[in-house]
Design a protein around this motif. Structure first.
Motif, PDB file in Angstrom:
ATOM      1  N   TYR A 259      -7.271   6.138  -0.455  1.00 34.79           N
ATOM      2  CA  TYR A 259      -5.961   5.552  -0.688  1.00 34.79           C
ATOM      3  C   TYR A 259      -5.264   6.110  -1.925  1.00 34.79           C
ATOM      4  CZ  TYR A 259      -6.621   2.422   3.195  1.00 34.79           C
ATOM      5  OH  TYR A 259      -6.793   1.928   4.473  1.00 34.79           O
ATOM      6  N   SER A 260      -5.828   7.142  -2.511  1.00 32.60           N
ATOM      7  CA  SER A 260      -5.098   7.899  -3.528  1.00 32.60           C
ATOM      8  C   SER A 260      -4.204   8.953  -2.881  1.00 32.60           C
ATOM      9  CB  SER A 260      -6.081   8.578  -4.489  1.00 32.60           C
ATOM     10  OG  SER A 260      -6.859   9.544  -3.808  1.00 32.60           O
ATOM     11  N   ILE A 261      -4.323   9.115  -1.555  1.00 32.43           N
ATOM     12  CA  ILE A 261      -3.512  10.085  -0.805  1.00 32.43           C
ATOM     13  C   ILE A 261      -2.159   9.454  -0.495  1.00 32.43           C
ATOM     14  CG2 ILE A 261      -3.382  11.522   1.259  1.00 32.43           C
ATOM     15  CD1 ILE A 261      -6.465  11.224   1.472  1.00 32.43           C
ATOM     16  N   PRO A 262      -1.055  10.019  -0.984  1.00 29.19           N
ATOM     17  CA  PRO A 262       0.258   9.367  -0.802  1.00 29.19           C
ATOM     18  C   PRO A 262       0.759   9.371   0.634  1.00 29.19           C
ATOM     19  CG  PRO A 262       0.517  11.509  -1.840  1.00 29.19           C
ATOM     20  CD  PRO A 262      -0.957  11.239  -1.798  1.00 29.19           C
ATOM     21  N   ASP A 263       0.220  10.261   1.477  1.00 33.31           N
ATOM     22  CA  ASP A 263       0.668  10.304   2.871  1.00 33.31           C
ATOM     23  C   ASP A 263      -0.505  10.101   3.828  1.00 33.31           C
ATOM     24  OD1 ASP A 263      -0.578  12.672   2.327  1.00 33.31           O
ATOM     25  OD2 ASP A 263       0.881  13.945   3.353  1.00 33.31           O
ATOM     26  N   ILE A 264      -1.372   9.153   3.495  1.00 30.68           N
ATOM     27  CA  ILE A 264      -2.554   8.885   4.311  1.00 30.68           C
ATOM     28  C   ILE A 264      -2.139   8.609   5.763  1.00 30.68           C
ATOM     29  CG2 ILE A 264      -2.547   6.443   3.654  1.00 30.68           C
ATOM     30  CD1 ILE A 264      -5.643   6.610   3.738  1.00 30.68           C
ATOM     31  N   ARG A 265      -2.828   9.257   6.687  1.00 35.70           N
ATOM     32  CA  ARG A 265      -2.388   9.242   8.082  1.00 35.70           C
ATOM     33  C   ARG A 265      -2.768   7.967   8.840  1.00 35.70           C
ATOM     34  NH1 ARG A 265      -0.892  13.924   5.584  1.00 35.70           N
ATOM     35  NH2 ARG A 265      -0.461  15.632   7.016  1.00 35.70           N
ATOM     36  N   VAL A 266      -4.048   7.605   8.816  1.00 33.27           N
ATOM     37  CA  VAL A 266      -4.559   6.508   9.642  1.00 33.27           C
ATOM     38  C   VAL A 266      -4.947   5.337   8.744  1.00 33.27           C
ATOM     39  CG1 VAL A 266      -6.372   5.823  11.252  1.00 33.27           C
ATOM     40  CG2 VAL A 266      -5.359   8.095  11.428  1.00 33.27           C
ATOM     41  N   GLY A 267      -4.632   4.112   9.176  1.00 33.37           N
ATOM     42  CA  GLY A 267      -4.966   2.934   8.370  1.00 33.37           C
ATOM     43  C   GLY A 267      -4.205   2.875   7.062  1.00 33.37           C
ATOM     44  N   GLY A 268      -2.983   3.371   7.058  1.00 34.89           N
ATOM     45  CA  GLY A 268      -2.254   3.569   5.811  1.00 34.89           C
ATOM     46  C   GLY A 268      -1.683   2.330   5.159  1.00 34.89           C
ATOM     47  N   PHE A 269      -1.734   1.182   5.831  1.00 32.18           N
ATOM     48  CA  PHE A 269      -1.208  -0.031   5.219  1.00 32.18           C
ATOM     49  C   PHE A 269      -2.200  -0.696   4.273  1.00 32.18           C
ATOM     50  CE2 PHE A 269       2.041  -0.119   8.660  1.00 32.18           C
ATOM     51  CZ  PHE A 269       3.161  -0.308   7.865  1.00 32.18           C
ATOM     52  N   GLY A 270      -3.368  -0.094   4.090  1.00 27.49           N
ATOM     53  CA  GLY A 270      -4.323  -0.638   3.135  1.00 27.49           C
ATOM     54  C   GLY A 270      -5.635  -1.035   3.775  1.00 27.49           C
TER      55      GLY A 270
ATOM     56  N   ALA B  45       0.811  -1.226   0.000  1.00 28.58           N
ATOM     57  CA  ALA B  45       0.000   0.000   0.000  1.00 28.58           C
ATOM     58  C   ALA B  45       0.839   1.268   0.000  1.00 28.58           C
ATOM     59  CB  ALA B  45      -0.934  -0.008   1.214  1.00 28.58           C
ATOM     60  N   ILE B  46       2.040   1.210   0.530  1.00 24.97           N
ATOM     61  CA  ILE B  46       2.891   2.415   0.587  1.00 24.97           C
ATOM     62  C   ILE B  46       3.567   2.668  -0.755  1.00 24.97           C
ATOM     63  CG2 ILE B  46       4.918   3.448   1.678  1.00 24.97           C
ATOM     64  CD1 ILE B  46       4.111   2.049   4.255  1.00 24.97           C
ATOM     65  N   THR B  47       4.136   1.631  -1.355  1.00 19.15           N
ATOM     66  CA  THR B  47       4.791   1.830  -2.656  1.00 19.15           C
ATOM     67  C   THR B  47       3.780   2.076  -3.767  1.00 19.15           C
ATOM     68  OG1 THR B  47       4.829  -0.576  -3.018  1.00 19.15           O
ATOM     69  CG2 THR B  47       6.789   0.416  -2.043  1.00 19.15           C
ATOM     70  N   ALA B  48       2.626   1.404  -3.699  1.00 15.26           N
ATOM     71  CA  ALA B  48       1.637   1.498  -4.777  1.00 15.26           C
ATOM     72  C   ALA B  48       1.116   2.913  -4.979  1.00 15.26           C
ATOM     73  CB  ALA B  48       0.467   0.549  -4.502  1.00 15.26           C
ATOM     74  N   VAL B  49       1.099   3.706  -3.921  1.00 19.83           N
ATOM     75  CA  VAL B  49       0.561   5.057  -4.019  1.00 19.83           C
ATOM     76  C   VAL B  49       1.652   6.094  -4.301  1.00 19.83           C
ATOM     77  CG1 VAL B  49       0.738   5.768  -1.592  1.00 19.83           C
ATOM     78  CG2 VAL B  49      -1.227   6.522  -2.960  1.00 19.83           C
ATOM     79  N   GLN B  50       2.916   5.648  -4.382  1.00 22.69           N
ATOM     80  CA  GLN B  50       4.011   6.604  -4.565  1.00 22.69           C
ATOM     81  C   GLN B  50       4.831   6.374  -5.832  1.00 22.69           C
ATOM     82  OE1 GLN B  50       6.375   7.004  -0.977  1.00 22.69           O
ATOM     83  NE2 GLN B  50       4.607   7.564   0.255  1.00 22.69           N
ATOM     84  N   ILE B  51       4.312   5.553  -6.751  1.00 21.23           N
ATOM     85  CA  ILE B  51       5.097   5.245  -7.951  1.00 21.23           C
ATOM     86  C   ILE B  51       5.092   6.374  -8.978  1.00 21.23           C
ATOM     87  CG2 ILE B  51       4.887   2.747  -7.711  1.00 21.23           C
ATOM     88  CD1 ILE B  51       2.637   2.792  -9.727  1.00 21.23           C
TER      89      ILE B  51
ATOM     90  N   LEU C 150      -3.231   0.458  -5.637  1.00 22.29           N
ATOM     91  CA  LEU C 150      -2.659   0.757  -6.956  1.00 22.29           C
ATOM     92  C   LEU C 150      -3.735   1.220  -7.930  1.00 22.29           C
ATOM     93  CD1 LEU C 150      -0.233   0.698  -8.915  1.00 22.29           C
ATOM     94  CD2 LEU C 150      -0.860  -1.667  -9.448  1.00 22.29           C
ATOM     95  N   TYR C 151      -4.863   0.535  -7.936  1.00 23.97           N
ATOM     96  CA  TYR C 151      -5.946   0.885  -8.858  1.00 23.97           C
ATOM     97  C   TYR C 151      -6.459   2.303  -8.580  1.00 23.97           C
ATOM     98  CZ  TYR C 151     -10.579   1.014 -10.971  1.00 23.97           C
ATOM     99  OH  TYR C 151     -11.692   1.387 -11.687  1.00 23.97           O
ATOM    100  N   VAL C 152      -6.712   2.584  -7.314  1.00 25.86           N
ATOM    101  CA  VAL C 152      -7.219   3.911  -6.944  1.00 25.86           C
ATOM    102  C   VAL C 152      -6.194   4.989  -7.285  1.00 25.86           C
ATOM    103  CG1 VAL C 152      -7.928   5.371  -5.014  1.00 25.86           C
ATOM    104  CG2 VAL C 152      -8.710   3.009  -5.134  1.00 25.86           C
ATOM    105  N   ASN C 153      -4.922   4.706  -7.001  1.00 20.97           N
ATOM    106  CA  ASN C 153      -3.870   5.681  -7.274  1.00 20.97           C
ATOM    107  C   ASN C 153      -3.693   5.919  -8.768  1.00 20.97           C
ATOM    108  OD1 ASN C 153      -1.484   7.318  -6.740  1.00 20.97           O
ATOM    109  ND2 ASN C 153      -0.321   5.576  -7.480  1.00 20.97           N
ATOM    110  N   THR C 154      -3.721   4.840  -9.559  1.00 16.46           N
ATOM    111  CA  THR C 154      -3.568   4.968 -11.011  1.00 16.46           C
ATOM    112  C   THR C 154      -4.715   5.776 -11.614  1.00 16.46           C
ATOM    113  OG1 THR C 154      -2.429   2.833 -11.095  1.00 16.46           O
ATOM    114  CG2 THR C 154      -3.281   3.694 -13.166  1.00 16.46           C
TER     115      THR C 154
END
Length: 575
Positions: free
Chosen positions: A394-405, A203-209, A503-507
């Protein structure tokens, strides 16, 4: 044939790791003698990396080595090309990251200058605002990814091309782990692919690619350090030289990605260093002194390169100028702790463990003073469920709470139960060679969770992702243990789904944002060509980094105003 293929994959990954590391080492060495970044850095360092790779593997098949290098170059080129076509629309990316990258590309020498010294007369396309707080971070923070990006930028002339480091590190992790599992350890294909994919894909890498955030890169280098420490602890002498190269490169990168990388790399490596020496001492004095000499020299050289050369402009200069290597986060005149300022107000009376667990079992969202009113707090949810409006967060690259997905709370529960089972099983079977490294990793992870601030924020605790990964590796290790293997398959699929959702949401979000920015910039260019000078109002003083995009597009004649009457939207500015 399959051994040759896995060998090519591994060596292409190691070639890319050496490329990134040598970009940092050679560029920072040149800073010492006054040579700043030029368009020639990338091709020259690439040639040096090719030679270094061929020399390192000189005893191996030249066809495999050459093929690996070609594949590595293709991955580097394609990643750079794709990233160059995607605009970074994040706040952090367009504030201090791009400002640092652009300044470095345009002649800034961070060993001897402050970033504000790079004005128009010094080769920068604009004068840095005196009230731009980002110069504080640029001057003192670790600059590993920014140096890499600036070298790429200087070669391509496109600011966006430099942000491919997360994707490249993802491939590096995949290549190293897949080869180790499939070729060296003879695991089955599913096990090898599952672990090799799920270490870098999360979840961390997928939103920062597609942006200049660095937490995904920090996560991968941290996990690769842990991987090398495990391999070194359970090794035969085979491939030790290669493993120490991996460990050294990842330590250098990890320390220079973020300040926290110094803590993560330092603590994990020190604990295993002590373990290795104790283990050697039990084998006799001769073995102890040989191991002590080898590892002490190895770490001294690595740390000197990481902090004294690559990290000179941050750690060393901070110590010299401000009395603390982690200034401005620590030391005299330090700034307020951001992770404490950003945490939900309900966390103020909670201890670190409570904060960690609440975040782990909460809906994924940005619940913090910057994003919501003070009476909006984390929302607890049932594991493996997804709440209304959660997915889009989960399109937020620095999501604060529940950030592992969105599914990670369930993965967390399974991992904790499995961890207890694994420890008991290792003790019962007296498998000390695996138990001790496993407990060391769990122990360091627990200490970091309990000791450091910010453990509610997933991107600040990347080391914790090692817990479910190690659980997965144990469950999938032996295909003949049917029940364990089936449970491992189920967990692997859930972990993949968890990362894929992000990844889908971020893309989707990146595509929409990129299309919007592209349209706005096309409109701006059309207007720019119709006038002699354009007046620009930045969204705020800190987003000057976005102005490098205008420079790349050939926009030179503009004036920045504090306030203008027009309201046409550009790229973090109005005109």
């Amino acid at each position: 044939m399959k051994d040759k293929i896995t060998e090519v994959i591994k060596k292409s990954a190691i070639f890319l790791l050496m490329e990134i590391t040598l970009i940092l080492v050679i560029t920072t060495l040149l800073f010492f003698v006054g040579v700043t970044i030029t368009k020639w850095h990338l091709p020259i360092i690439t040639i040096i990396t090719i030679i270094a790779t061929l020399l390192f593997y000189k005893k191996d098949d030249i066809k495999i080595n050459s093929t690996a290098i070609v594949i590595g170059l293709i991955i580097l080129s394609v990643t750079t090309l794709i990233e160059g076509k995607v605009y970074d629309t994040t706040a952090d990316g367009n504030t201090y990251h791009k400002l640092a990258i652009g300044s470095l590309k345009n002649g800034w020498n961070p060993d001897y200058e402050d970033s504000k010294d790079r004005k128009k007369e010094n080769g920068n396309p604009f004068d840095t605002s005196e009230d731009n707080i980002n110069t504080l971070w640029i001057d003192h923070y670790a600059k590993g990814t920014e140096i890499y990006a600036a070298v790429i930028y200087a070669f391509t002339g496109n600011m966006e091309t430099g942000k491919g480091y997360t994707v490249i590190l993802m491939y590096i992790a995949f290549g190293v782990l897949f080869s180790y599992l499939y070729k060296d350890k003879k695991r089955n294909l599913f096990t090898s692919l599952a672990i090799a994919i799920l270490v870098p894909f999360n979840a961390i890498t997928a939103v920062q690619i597609f942006n200049y955030y660095v937490d995904g890169a920090l996560l991968i280098t941290t996990l690769l350090i842990i991987y090398s420490l495990i391999v070194q602890s359970t090794r035969t002498n085979e491939n030790e030289r290669e493993n120490l190269l991996l460990l050294s490169c990842n330590i250098i990168l990890c320390i220079n990605i973020k300040f926290t990388g110094l803590a993560f790399a330092g603590i994990f490596c020190f604990v295993f260093y002590v373990y290795w020496l104790i283990k050697a001492f039990k084998q006799g004095k001769k073995q102890f002194f040989e191991e002590f000499k080898k590892y002490t020299i190895f770490y001294i050289v690595t740390v000197v390169v990481a902090i004294g050369i690559v990290g000179f402009s941050s750690y060393t200069r901070n110590m010299i100028d401000h009395g603390h290597p982690l200034y401005p986060l620590s030391g005299k005149g330090h700034v307020d702790n951001m992770v404490l300022k950003e945490q939900p107000t309900s966390f103020s009376d909670k201890n670190h463990l409570q904060i960690f667990l609440i975040s782990m079992f909460s809906k994924g969202e940005n619940v913090s003073p910057s994003y919501s009113s003070e009476n909006v707090q984390p929302t607890l949810k049932i594991p493996f469920t997804i709440m209304d409006g959660e997915i889009s967060n989960y399109s937020i690259p620095d999501i604060r709470v529940g950030g592992f997905g969105p599914l990670f709370s369930g993965i967390f529960i399974i991992s904790i139960i499995a961890t207890i089972y694994i420890v008991v099983k290792f003790i019962k079977n007296k498998n000390w060679n695996l138990l001790v490294p496993y407990l060391l990793i769990l122990g360091v992870t627990a200490v970091l969770i309990l000791a450091l601030d910010g453990n509610y924020w997933a991107r600040y605790i990347p080391y914790f992702y090692s817990v479910p990964i190690l659980t997965l590796a144990y469950l999938l290790w032996d295909k003949n243990k049917k029940i364990k293997f089936v449970i491992g398959i189920i967990i692997a699929l859930i972990m993949f789904a968890n990362a894929f959702i992000v990844l889908y949401v971020n893309t989707k979000s990146t595509r929409n944002n990129d299309q919007y920015v592209g349209n706005r910039l096309n409109e701006f260019l059309e207007y720019y060509r119709s006038t002699d000078n354009v007046e620009i109002e930045l969204n705020h003083s800190g987003v000057q980094g976005a102005l490098y995009t205008l420079d790349d597009l050939g926009v030179k004649n503009y004036t920045i105003k504090e306030k203008i009457d027009n309201s046409r939207e550009g790229y973090f500015f109005k005109y």
